[in-house]
Design an enzyme around this catalytic site. Structure first.
Site, PDB file in Angstrom:
ATOM      1  N   HIS A 148      55.077  51.349  35.188  1.00  0.00           N
ATOM      2  CA  HIS A 148      54.933  51.394  33.728  1.00  0.00           C
ATOM      3  C   HIS A 148      54.967  52.812  33.160  1.00  0.00           C
ATOM      4  O   HIS A 148      54.889  52.990  31.940  1.00  0.00           O
ATOM      5  CB  HIS A 148      53.619  50.741  33.293  1.00  0.00           C
ATOM      6  CG  HIS A 148      53.522  49.291  33.612  1.00  0.00           C
ATOM      7  ND1 HIS A 148      54.459  48.376  33.221  1.00  0.00           N
ATOM      8  CD2 HIS A 148      52.567  48.590  34.300  1.00  0.00           C
ATOM      9  CE1 HIS A 148      54.100  47.160  33.642  1.00  0.00           C
ATOM     10  NE2 HIS A 148      52.961  47.274  34.301  1.00  0.00           N
ATOM     11  N   ASP A 152      49.514  41.204  41.983  1.00  0.00           N
ATOM     12  CA  ASP A 152      48.909  40.466  40.867  1.00  0.00           C
ATOM     13  C   ASP A 152      49.611  39.141  40.574  1.00  0.00           C
ATOM     14  O   ASP A 152      49.169  38.394  39.700  1.00  0.00           O
ATOM     15  CB  ASP A 152      48.845  41.324  39.608  1.00  0.00           C
ATOM     16  CG  ASP A 152      50.142  42.027  39.280  1.00  0.00           C
ATOM     17  OD1 ASP A 152      51.156  41.765  39.951  1.00  0.00           O
ATOM     18  OD2 ASP A 152      50.144  42.865  38.355  1.00  0.00           O
TER      19      ASP A 152
END
Length: 368
Positions: A128, A247
């Site tokens: 990110h 995740d």
């Protein structure tokens, strides 16, 4: 090769942050307890120098990140301009050194991969980060730095596969319009950062597949067979980079996907069969047991170790020693302590997924 560092053991984003859990250090401890580091397989990650980081990040941003670590504070101007000192990207003691170590590990990995090795850097995968701004717990973007390094080292065509629950917005931005980097991202729909729509090809060779919540192993196997593997093989890459954020596993608190960690090992195994030059990175993952078990299993797959049905006492002790303040009163299944490999989580395949896969397959056929 496995690349690790003790910096992950002694640093934290803060007591209430989702990354206030041990992750890479637990993977290292588990692998050592299992005897899965042969001589020469474990390499200590170097810290990337600012000059190396400037291959992607701006000098002003690197300077701001170093200054924030040194002063343990940021100005309002720095917070607004660079995204530092925010809830997702807070000021903490190693806020420059830790991500620079992850980046250094991925740069070292790129050198090893270019020579034909398969490498795991679980501290990497910070997808990110932007050139001039932190985002989504990511201060630097080591996947971008690794891809650029691979290309400088002669791997002109790189396939980047991302199975994290969150879309890799920083990587997509870095390679906007690229025809030499094929990005394939499988991520949860309507989940932060709310990018990576099915129609978005990033102006180049990117493929995005947003998936509905409760994605199961059966549906993921279809994605692997019909999208990921054909898209990588058809691109004929010189190297493959896999971001395998944990995740997407069912127990993670920051997504609503329902995979077992079998999906991660299956992906590693399949991509390793396609390309001898493979770099595997970590990424997201906010349940300490899920992350440790998934990524230790990834290393077992990459290194050829056999995962036992039940862990030996030394490895079990590593998992039983973990704690998790976020859900401290929730029950812990016994399998979190005694096994690495989840039981498969099969299920129905949504018709919408088949439709989306067909659209992406049509795009791939048009490229031929």
């Amino acid at each position: 090769m496995f690349i690790g560092s003790e910096i992950y053991r002694r640093s934290t984003y803060g007591a209430v942050h989702p990354l206030a859990i041990p992750r890479v250090s637990t993977v290292i401890d588990l692998c050592r307890a299992m005897g899965w580091f042969a001589p020469g397989q474990y390499r200590t990650s170097p810290r990337a120098r600012p000059a190396a980081l400037r291959a992607f990040h701006t000098p002003d941003y690197i300077a701001a990140l170093q200054q924030a670590e040194a002063e343990q504070a940021v100005s309002e101007e720095t917070r607004a301009r660079h995204g530092l000192g925010t809830l997702p990207n807070p000021v903490f003691a190693e806020m420059y050194r830790r991500p620079a170590t992850a980046a250094g590990g991925s740069l070292l990995a790129a050198e090893l991969v270019a020579r034909g090795h398969r490498v795991f850097n679980p501290g990497g995968g910070t997808h990110h980060g932007f050139a001039d701004r932190a985002g989504g717990f990511c201060y630097l973007n080591d996947p971008v730095l690794a891809i650029l390094a691979l290309q400088r080292l002669g791997c002109a065509r790189v396939a980047y596969v991302d199975i994290d629950a969150h879309h890799c917005d920083g990587v997509a931005s870095a390679f906007q319009g690229s025809q030499t980097v094929r990005m394939i991202s499988i991520h949860e729909a309507r989940r932060w950062p709310f990018t990576g729509a099915l129609e978005d090809d990033a102006g180049g060779a990117a493929l995005n597949l947003p998936v509905a919540r409760d994605l199961n192993d059966s549906a993921y196997a279809l994605i692997l067979d019909r999208l990921i593997l054909p898209a990588v093989a058809g691109f004929r890459p010189d190297a493959v980079v896999l971001q395998c954020g944990a995740d997407a596993v069912a127990e993670d608190p920051l997504s609503r996907l329902a995979l077992s960690n079998c999906a991660h090992r299956d992906t590693v195994r399949a991509l390793a069969a396609l390309c001898p030059r493979l770099l595997v990175l970590g990424g997201g993952g906010y349940n300490p047991w899920s992350v440790a078990r998934a990524w230790t299993g990834v290393w077992a797959t990459l290194s050829g170790a056999e995962i036992p049905d039940r862990l030996p006492p030394e490895a079990e002790a590593v998992l039983r020693a973990l704690s998790w303040q976020r859900q401290r009163h929730a029950p812990r299944p016994e399998t979190w302590f005694t096994t690495l490999a989840d039981a498969p989580r099969p299920g129905p395949i949504p018709s919408g997924l088949r439709t989306d896969l067909a659209r992406l397959e049509q795009r791939l056929r048009a490229e031929v």
